[in-house]
Motif scaffolding. Structure first.
Motif, PDB file in Angstrom:
ATOM      1  N   PHE A 143     -59.027 -68.772   8.899  1.00 57.82           N
ATOM      2  CA  PHE A 143     -59.477 -69.753   7.905  1.00 57.82           C
ATOM      3  C   PHE A 143     -60.995 -69.918   7.945  1.00 57.82           C
ATOM      4  CE2 PHE A 143     -60.493 -74.219   6.867  1.00 57.82           C
ATOM      5  CZ  PHE A 143     -59.952 -74.312   5.591  1.00 57.82           C
ATOM      6  N   GLU A 144     -61.551 -69.982   9.138  1.00 54.85           N
ATOM      7  CA  GLU A 144     -62.999 -70.138   9.267  1.00 54.85           C
ATOM      8  C   GLU A 144     -63.741 -68.965   8.627  1.00 54.85           C
ATOM      9  OE1 GLU A 144     -64.070 -72.634  13.183  1.00 54.85           O
ATOM     10  OE2 GLU A 144     -63.033 -70.749  13.602  1.00 54.85           O
ATOM     11  N   ALA A 145     -63.212 -67.748   8.813  1.00 52.74           N
ATOM     12  CA  ALA A 145     -63.858 -66.570   8.220  1.00 52.74           C
ATOM     13  C   ALA A 145     -63.802 -66.640   6.702  1.00 52.74           C
ATOM     14  CB  ALA A 145     -63.186 -65.297   8.730  1.00 52.74           C
ATOM     15  N   LEU A 146     -62.646 -67.049   6.152  1.00 58.21           N
ATOM     16  CA  LEU A 146     -62.515 -67.180   4.703  1.00 58.21           C
ATOM     17  C   LEU A 146     -63.433 -68.274   4.171  1.00 58.21           C
ATOM     18  CD1 LEU A 146     -58.629 -66.938   4.396  1.00 58.21           C
ATOM     19  CD2 LEU A 146     -60.274 -65.187   3.721  1.00 58.21           C
ATOM     20  N   ARG A 147     -63.440 -69.406   4.864  1.00 59.50           N
ATOM     21  CA  ARG A 147     -64.291 -70.537   4.446  1.00 59.50           C
ATOM     22  C   ARG A 147     -65.761 -70.140   4.425  1.00 59.50           C
ATOM     23  NH1 ARG A 147     -64.792 -74.442   9.126  1.00 59.50           N
ATOM     24  NH2 ARG A 147     -66.149 -72.704   9.713  1.00 59.50           N
ATOM     25  N   ASP A 148     -66.218 -69.515   5.499  1.00 51.03           N
ATOM     26  CA  ASP A 148     -67.636 -69.156   5.588  1.00 51.03           C
ATOM     27  C   ASP A 148     -68.019 -68.162   4.502  1.00 51.03           C
ATOM     28  OD1 ASP A 148     -67.728 -70.834   7.748  1.00 51.03           O
ATOM     29  OD2 ASP A 148     -67.791 -69.233   9.261  1.00 51.03           O
ATOM     30  N   ALA A 149     -67.124 -67.207   4.218  1.00 51.70           N
ATOM     31  CA  ALA A 149     -67.426 -66.221   3.181  1.00 51.70           C
ATOM     32  C   ALA A 149     -67.515 -66.879   1.818  1.00 51.70           C
ATOM     33  CB  ALA A 149     -66.357 -65.126   3.175  1.00 51.70           C
ATOM     34  N   VAL A 150     -66.599 -67.792   1.529  1.00 51.18           N
ATOM     35  CA  VAL A 150     -66.609 -68.490   0.237  1.00 51.18           C
ATOM     36  C   VAL A 150     -67.881 -69.317   0.094  1.00 51.18           C
ATOM     37  CG1 VAL A 150     -65.496 -70.365  -1.043  1.00 51.18           C
ATOM     38  CG2 VAL A 150     -64.119 -68.508  -0.107  1.00 51.18           C
ATOM     39  N   ILE A 151     -68.252 -70.027   1.149  1.00 50.78           N
ATOM     40  CA  ILE A 151     -69.465 -70.850   1.105  1.00 50.78           C
ATOM     41  C   ILE A 151     -70.699 -69.979   0.864  1.00 50.78           C
ATOM     42  CG2 ILE A 151     -70.986 -72.301   2.518  1.00 50.78           C
ATOM     43  CD1 ILE A 151     -68.465 -73.510   3.766  1.00 50.78           C
ATOM     44  N   GLU A 152     -70.694 -68.778   1.425  1.00 52.71           N
ATOM     45  CA  GLU A 152     -71.830 -67.866   1.267  1.00 52.71           C
ATOM     46  C   GLU A 152     -71.802 -67.117  -0.064  1.00 52.71           C
ATOM     47  OE1 GLU A 152     -71.568 -65.410   4.686  1.00 52.71           O
ATOM     48  OE2 GLU A 152     -72.093 -67.031   6.093  1.00 52.71           O
TER      49      GLU A 152
END
Length: 236
Positions: A143-152
């Motif tokens: 989830f953290e990887a998906l979240r960070d990618a979306v934010i970026e």
């Protein structure tokens, strides 16, 4: 057995997990439903719903009286910030139990159905709480990887997750149709039939009115993805 709970939905009472994931956030396993819509009615405590949807990553505050719902494709994580208890309504009753949920495990786990099943399983032994924590922590990592990618602003990992989730459920999705037809669709068709009956002056169904009461599950609450669950039998 006739399914009579409104809308062909299922009902459960959820005590959101209170232990912390490696990121220090207390709560459940992030996951996504491919077909079903889910609703939270908060009855006690406070927390948040962290979500990744078509609008990106965002967080919705939860407190007693809050009502939120999220449609298929919404990756969601229940966050407990103090005694969070929720009544959960799930559309297409029986579909989540038939596999309409995929947790946000890292890509290498998602790509291997056997590895996914092993990570998702909590078994039936005495150490289920430890296995629940392990699968939650693994889902949080993804989830953290998906979240960070979306934010970026990088949609690639989310698109890859959608594709991997679809591949995981492909073999069982063909069995979902009957569940929808037998429950929510059957109720909608029954309602349409009643509107036609009333329109022609036929009120016979009013003489069949009944009160129904949901029967809660006995014993300890089950281990769900987001917390400890008390399920209810809402069948006749």
């Amino acid at each position: 057995m006739t399914f009579t709970f409104p809308g062909g939905t299922s009902l459960s009472h959820l005590d959101v997990y209170e232990d912390a994931a490696p990121d220090g956030v207390c709560g459940g396993s992030p996951h996504m439903h491919l077909v079903s819509t889910e609703a939270y009615i908060v009855v006690e405590g406070r927390g948040a719903l962290q979500a990744i949807d078509s609008a990106g990553f965002h967080e919705t505050e939860l407190r007693a009286g809050s009502v939120v719902w999220f449609t298929p494709g919404t990756i969601h994580r229940a966050v407990n910030r103090g005694g969070l208890k929720v009544v959960v309504l799930m559309s297409n009753a029986g579909l989540p139990e038939a596999g309409d949920a995929v947790m946000t495990f890292p890509s290498e786990t998602l790509a291997d159905p056997a590895a996914y099943d092993e990570a998702a399983s909590i078994g039936d032994s005495y150490n289920r709480s430890a296995r629940v924590a392990r699968r939650r922590d693994l889902a949080v990592t993804g989830f953290e990887a998906l979240r960070d990618a979306v934010i970026e602003g990088d949609p690639g990992p989310l698109e890859d997750f959608h594709a991997a989730a679809g591949a995981l459920v492909l073999a069982r999705a063909e069995y979902w149709g009957p569940l929808v037809r037998e429950k929510p669709l059957a109720q909608a068709e029954r309602s349409l039939a009643l509107t036609r009956a009333v329109a022609r002056g036929d009120l016979a169904h009013l003489g069949e009115a009944q009160v129904h009461q949901a029967i809660p599950s006995e014993g300890e609450r089950a281990f769900g993805m987001c917390g400890r669950l008390r399920t209810y039998d809402v069948n006749d």
